[in-house]
Design an enzyme around this catalytic site. Sequence first.
Site, PDB file in Angstrom:
ATOM      1  CE  LYS A  33      -3.697  -0.629   2.448  1.00 28.23           C
ATOM      2  NZ  LYS A  33      -4.281  -0.923   3.778  1.00 28.23           N
ATOM      3  NE  ARG A 103      -5.423   3.217   3.634  1.00 25.55           N
ATOM      4  CZ  ARG A 103      -5.441   3.367   2.317  1.00 25.55           C
ATOM      5  NH1 ARG A 103      -4.815   4.414   1.764  1.00 25.55           N
ATOM      6  NH2 ARG A 103      -6.030   2.480   1.552  1.00 25.55           N
ATOM      7  N   GLY A 112      -8.227  -7.431   4.267  1.00 23.93           N
ATOM      8  CA  GLY A 112      -9.072  -7.427   5.458  1.00 23.93           C
ATOM      9  C   GLY A 112      -8.499  -8.148   6.661  1.00 23.93           C
ATOM     10  CG  MET A 114      -2.841  -7.227   9.236  1.00 25.14           C
ATOM     11  SD  MET A 114      -1.176  -6.694   8.887  1.00 25.14           S
ATOM     12  CE  MET A 114      -1.299  -6.242   7.175  1.00 25.14           C
ATOM     13  NE  ARG A 347      -5.201  -5.113  -3.380  1.00 22.66           N
ATOM     14  CZ  ARG A 347      -5.823  -5.040  -2.211  1.00 22.66           C
ATOM     15  NH1 ARG A 347      -5.197  -4.624  -1.137  1.00 22.66           N
ATOM     16  NH2 ARG A 347      -7.085  -5.386  -2.108  1.00 22.66           N
ATOM     17  CG  HIS A 465     -13.762 -11.342   3.390  1.00 18.40           C
ATOM     18  ND1 HIS A 465     -14.037 -12.648   3.723  1.00 18.40           N
ATOM     19  CD2 HIS A 465     -12.478 -11.132   3.702  1.00 18.40           C
ATOM     20  CE1 HIS A 465     -12.951 -13.194   4.229  1.00 18.40           C
ATOM     21  NE2 HIS A 465     -11.986 -12.294   4.230  1.00 18.40           N
ATOM     22  CB  SER A 796      15.254 -40.610 -10.642  1.00 21.22           C
ATOM     23  OG  SER A 796      14.066 -39.893 -10.411  1.00 21.22           O
ATOM     24  CB  CYS A 863      10.565 -39.263  -9.759  1.00 18.42           C
ATOM     25  SG  CYS A 863      11.371 -40.402  -8.630  1.00 18.42           S
ATOM     26  CE1 TYR A 883      13.230 -36.934 -14.599  1.00 15.76           C
ATOM     27  CE2 TYR A 883      15.362 -37.101 -15.673  1.00 15.76           C
ATOM     28  CZ  TYR A 883      14.374 -37.654 -14.886  1.00 15.76           C
ATOM     29  OH  TYR A 883      14.513 -38.911 -14.383  1.00 15.76           O
TER      30      TYR A 883
HETATM   31  P1  ADP Z   1      -7.588  -2.607   3.651  1.00 13.93           P
HETATM   32  O1  ADP Z   1      -6.144  -2.920   3.501  1.00 13.93           O
HETATM   33  O2  ADP Z   1      -8.318  -3.530   4.559  1.00 13.93           O
HETATM   34  O3  ADP Z   1      -8.256  -2.386   2.332  1.00 13.93           O
HETATM   35  P2  ADP Z   1      -7.325   0.231   3.863  1.00 13.93           P
HETATM   36  O4  ADP Z   1      -6.199   0.792   4.642  1.00 13.93           O
HETATM   37  O5  ADP Z   1      -7.158   0.215   2.397  1.00 13.93           O
HETATM   38  O6  ADP Z   1      -7.643  -1.212   4.417  1.00 13.93           O
HETATM   39  O7  ADP Z   1      -8.608   1.035   4.264  1.00 13.93           O
HETATM   40  C1  ADP Z   1      -9.877   0.608   3.924  1.00 13.93           C
HETATM   41  C2  ADP Z   1     -10.680   1.724   3.317  1.00 13.93           C
HETATM   42  O8  ADP Z   1     -10.678   2.869   4.167  1.00 13.93           O
HETATM   43  C3  ADP Z   1     -10.133   2.269   2.023  1.00 13.93           C
HETATM   44  O9  ADP Z   1     -10.558   1.526   0.946  1.00 13.93           O
HETATM   45  C4  ADP Z   1     -10.698   3.647   1.959  1.00 13.93           C
HETATM   46  O10 ADP Z   1     -11.981   3.616   1.400  1.00 13.93           O
HETATM   47  C5  ADP Z   1     -10.778   4.044   3.398  1.00 13.93           C
HETATM   48  N1  ADP Z   1      -9.675   4.952   3.690  1.00 13.93           N
HETATM   49  C6  ADP Z   1      -8.441   4.674   4.118  1.00 13.93           C
HETATM   50  N2  ADP Z   1      -7.691   5.775   4.238  1.00 13.93           N
HETATM   51  C7  ADP Z   1      -8.497   6.798   3.872  1.00 13.93           C
HETATM   52  C8  ADP Z   1      -8.305   8.203   3.756  1.00 13.93           C
HETATM   53  N3  ADP Z   1      -7.135   8.755   4.047  1.00 13.93           N
HETATM   54  N4  ADP Z   1      -9.332   8.929   3.336  1.00 13.93           N
HETATM   55  C9  ADP Z   1     -10.513   8.347   3.034  1.00 13.93           C
HETATM   56  N5  ADP Z   1     -10.758   7.062   3.114  1.00 13.93           N
HETATM   57  C10 ADP Z   1      -9.751   6.263   3.529  1.00 13.93           C
HETATM   58 MG    MG Z   2      -7.547  -1.250   0.941  1.00 11.91          MG
END
Ligand code: ADP
Ligand code: MG
Length: 909
Positions: A33, A103, A112, A114, A347, A465, A796, A863, A883
């Site tokens: 990220k 984040r 989702g 963490m 990503r 999810h 082998s 093998c 191989y």
């Molecule tokens: P995950 O890795 O679980 O997707 P994120 O860190 O991407 O968690 O956060 C989840 C959501 O929170 C993002 O998709 C976004 O919509 C919202 N979010 C995160 N940071 C910001 C921010 N700075 N401003 C607005 N929304 C945010």
């Molecule tokens: Mg995200």
Amino acid sequence: MATTKSSKSQKVYFFGNGKADGNRHMKDLLGGKGSGLAEMTNAGLPVPPGFTISTEVCSIYYDQKGHIPTPIDKAISENLKRLEKVASATLGSSSNPLLVSVRSGAKFSMPGMMDTILNLGLNDEAVEGFKARTKNGRFAYDSYRRFIQMFGNVVLEIPKEAFEHEFDAVKKSAGARQDTDLDEAALRQVVDRYKKVVRDRAKREFPQNPREQLQMARDAVFRSWMNPRAIEYRRIYDIPDHIGTAVNVQMMVFGNTGDRSGTGVGFTRNPATGKKEFYGEFLINAQGEDVVAGIRTPQPIRELEQVMPKAYKQLREITTRLEKHYKDVQDFEFTIQDERLFMLQTRSGKRTGYAAVVIATDLVDEKLITPKEAVLLVDPESLTQLLSPGFDPDEWKKIPTVTTGLPASPGAASGQVVFTADEAVEWTKQGKQVILVRRETVPDDIHGMFVSQGILTATGGMTSHAAVVGRQMGKPSVVGAGGLEIHDSAKVFKVGGQTVREGEFISFDGLTGEVKIARVASRPSEILQVLNKTLPPKKSDIYQRFERLLTWADKFRRLGVRANADQPDQAELAYAFGARGIGLCRTEHMFFGEGRIPIVQRMILAEKEADRRRALSELLPLQRDDFYGVFKGMHGEPVTIRTIDPPLHEFLPKREELMVDIARMEALNQKGPELDEKRRVLARVEQLHEFNPMLGHRGVRLGISYPEITEMQTRAIIEAACRCAKEGFSVVPEIMIPLVGIVKELKDQKAIVDRVAAEVMKEQGVKVKYLVGTMIEVPRGSIRADEIATEAQFFSFGTNDLTQLTFGFSRDDIGKFLRVYQDKKILEKDPFATIDTEGVGDLVRIGVERGRKTRADLKLGICGEHGGDAASVHFFHTVGLDYVSASPYRVPVARLAAAQAALATRVGD
Ligand code: ADP
Ligand code: MG
Ligand code: MG
């Protein structure tokens, strides 16, 4: 990969105002990220400013038992000041407060698993300042209550329900139906109630100091790296525990200020089918998690064009650019605040195996990537998804569809209904096939999703999810099947007037979204139909793409790929999958063929050599025909045939069964030849009994005790080869003696093989070439490889037995303690699935070096099961084998992995 080296001491990396300290090559330090945010900032895209606390700090946090050293705290403060300047707002200010998100984000995305906290910086004063600045009291208090709830849940570990309970109470007393119906006064009430929840549950006041909030949130994100679901996720996907997560602190932008705002997620191509289409979902007037949480049903992203055409156009332009820049499908997150677009994440998109192949070939056709890059773009393991079966269309048509959901992940799923992840695991252990039916899955369900045949949910969209994880796991998934009414406490669901109970069979098609209440027979995948010649290749788009990709792979790989196959039809299939040779043909599997076991038993029961020879001569023509068929099936490619390997008792009835039979016959006073025979067999079974059969009378040891078996097998092989030669079709059989640890063992057997081969060729009047070699699978074989190579023309490596004997782990018993070993970090991976490069791998290396020293042209292969495992294939490439040999269905995986190994890149990166 070129990693940009930063100054060693830098622990915090800023991004904002068009410039970032980091870039795309710094995923190790910044996480996926953080590196994506930096790269997008540098590209001049609209990204809210912020900074990334590196993964190194996460390691320090754990090393120092939760303490962050002062210099790092100072660096964070400095970056915060810089952020406040760029944002023209101050954290905690009562007139112009800065709000941030905190984040998580590791090198490999773990959707989702963490935690992330939004709207941080609000307190009783700042919320008033926020209200004044936005002139929107409802919005300010909605943000505050969201923050207390997230902070309370993630940082203070208060269950979500505690907050939801209060929220519902206020909603009820205000007569509100939707969250958005609550006004400022009601939301103020919610805030007060939430603060009380914190006081009661956490035994402390909700922290008002924003600096303290930030520290606590940062530490909670670090802690979330080690939460059980994240650990489980890493175990499934082989992500090491030590790499840690980064923390991104980023200025908030708001998708929840009203109808001119919104938030969404999307993909530049369809991640289920690979089709080139803009794909995703958004919600108007919403924030962050709302889209993936499945609380409100989001709108398809195309509809954004009508609602906010300018922002939509900009989003398409940006994401198209990102795809070109990264040369891969992008999965992105965005927020629109008062019609202004902000990018929050990008990503490489996770995709199904099917989509991976479609996308890789399309990107080549679009000249975005080269064939070499295409080969690197597909995870070899994901190819197995393309080979998994679908429903028989005629059967499928006959059964009525009860409801249709969103086709989130393709594939045919049939199984018994369960309602919880734990039950899915429990039932699967009992050998049942289950479908996990949930209103919506949560990250805690991961273990249950992993074992299920498919996942079916009632709510949630294509990026929920269940959908994301389903696609990644290659599990058929149908989500948002609104027709389902789930009563999980009663363990039933209702659909179209029918009630379906736990344990009943249902089926669904992840490509169309159709759900049916029945067990439906499946049929082979399209690719298999082509390979079996029941579908012309021209009629299958996916087959053609699959073939193109693997043909490219073949150009880049150095390792040969063979198959383990025992029968003509398996050889034929393996050849069709691209195997060029058989690395292991187990002759004893042929003994189990129809009508053969009695002959084999007669051979074993024989007390005199002459009787044994008589039984063997009956087996001879059968084996000869088998070998002939296998040679034909492999179209003249080399075939390695192993002489008899398992302990003989495996061919006899079980001791207990015999004893029961005898006791019953005796009780019924049944006398006669049948009873005598049973007694005789029992006596022989008892004679053959061994305490450790795997270390007992097997492999080369059998051939030495009963040379007539080796004689018969050699005769069958060479006669079959002569027959081929007479038909103008030349084969070079490779006769492999198993379990050799002492050179004299091999010498003994080789003498027999050479003598019999010469006899047969004389009788037949044909000369055929053949090789004699050995399996290296006992540690002594590797260690004495130089000596053994004086007798062997090829090795082998039998890495299954070699792993058993190197560790002293029985392959059949490791299940009892492997999990404990993994939990205690004594072992990371199952050494029977992925080769232990340090120990077992070192024995392979020693065997290669010493063997080649004696005989430079020694042919070297492997093998064991590891031949079809991508990570192991990399190792075998590095160690210089000629191989690998894999089971037929794993041959495509091995071909692609071998190419990736040759291109010297890591798998799945
Ligand atoms: P995950 O890795 O679980 O997707 P994120 O860190 O991407 O968690 O956060 C989840 C959501 O929170 C993002 O998709 C976004 O919509 C919202 N979010 C995160 N940071 C910001 C921010 N700075 N401003 C607005 N929304 C945010
Ligand atoms: Mg995200
Ligand atoms: Mg073996």
